[in-house]
Design an enzyme around this catalytic site. Structure first.
Site, short mmCIF file in Angstrom:
data_model
loop_
_atom_site.label_atom_id
_atom_site.label_comp_id
_atom_site.label_asym_id
_atom_site.label_seq_id
_atom_site.Cartn_x
_atom_site.Cartn_y
_atom_site.Cartn_z
N GLY A 1 22.15 -24.18 -41.54
CA GLY A 1 21.32 -24.50 -42.70
C GLY A 1 19.97 -25.06 -42.33
N SER A 2 18.87 -24.49 -42.86
CA SER A 2 17.56 -24.91 -42.42
C SER A 2 16.47 -24.19 -43.22
CB SER A 2 17.40 -24.62 -40.92
OG SER A 2 17.90 -23.33 -40.64
#
Length: 213
Positions: free
Chosen positions: A181-182
């Site tokens: 996640g980013s």
């Protein structure tokens, strides 16, 4: 460049192997519920590190998305490294998106930077200035410069970026990933003809973000 022609990113293999080993141990000792849980975890890790093939558009002036995700910011912004006004597009990747990052345009890496920092929710603009990040400054054959930045998020704690200064990159090829996640920020020249809008879903290597002059 790494991860060509492999179904799972090589960076994910230790995680897959570890989860699979734990699953096997619990199967052997007969803890079926716990084993089932870790089998699900193993399958999710395989899903997270999947590495699908992509077909990049033929237009060499087209800047393609470096990430799968959703456009959460689009507008003019000051690019901190070059210290100039550019058009910024931010793409949020959830844990369900493919996390292999791809080169937005064929170019040479003329500079790169790394900034350690926090792991705030990348949907907040403060993450631009406070979160850990890794950026590449790219220059095309006709002198156009753009910047692509991998921003670590609330869960993501490991940025992987393969190229070094001087590397020639092909549009659409894999150049790195961020675990779990980013966000990817792309800074384009102000005269770029944009092809996306807020809330659009993007596909790395395929979705055209804009067309350079």
């Amino acid at each position: 460049m790494r991860n060509n022609n492999v179904p799972i990113a090589v960076e994910g293999l230790p995680f897959v192997a570890g989860a699979a080993l734990i699953s096997a141990i619990f199967i052997i000792i007969g803890w079926k519920v716990v084993a089932a849980f870790f089998i699900v975890v193993t399958l999710f890790i395989i899903f997270f590190f999947r590495n699908p093939k992509r077909v990049t558009p033929a237009n060499e002036k087209a800047v393609v998305s470096p990430a799968d995700g959703v456009v959460i910011y689009l507008g003019p912004a000051r690019e901190p490294h070059l210290d100039q006004d550019m058009m910024k597009i931010s793409i949020f990747m959830s844990v369900f998106n493919v996390h292999i990052n791809r080169v937005p345009i064929s170019a040479r890496v003329v500079d790169q930077f790394y900034r350690p920092g926090k792991f705030l929710d990348v949907r907040h603009e403060s993450a631009t200035f406070e979160n850990e990040q890794k950026g590449l400054v790219l220059e095309t054959a006709n002198g156009i410069r753009l910047v692509v930045v991998q921003v670590a998020g609330l869960i993501a704690r490991r940025i992987v970026c393969y190229p070094t200064i001087g590397t020639m990159l092909r549009r659409g090829e894999r150049y790195g990933l961020i675990r779990f996640g980013s966000r990817l920020d792309v800074y384009l020249p102000l005269d770029t003809e944009l092809q996306v809008k807020m809330g659009d879903q993007t596909v790395a290597g395929e979705t055209i973000l804009g067309v350079t002059a």
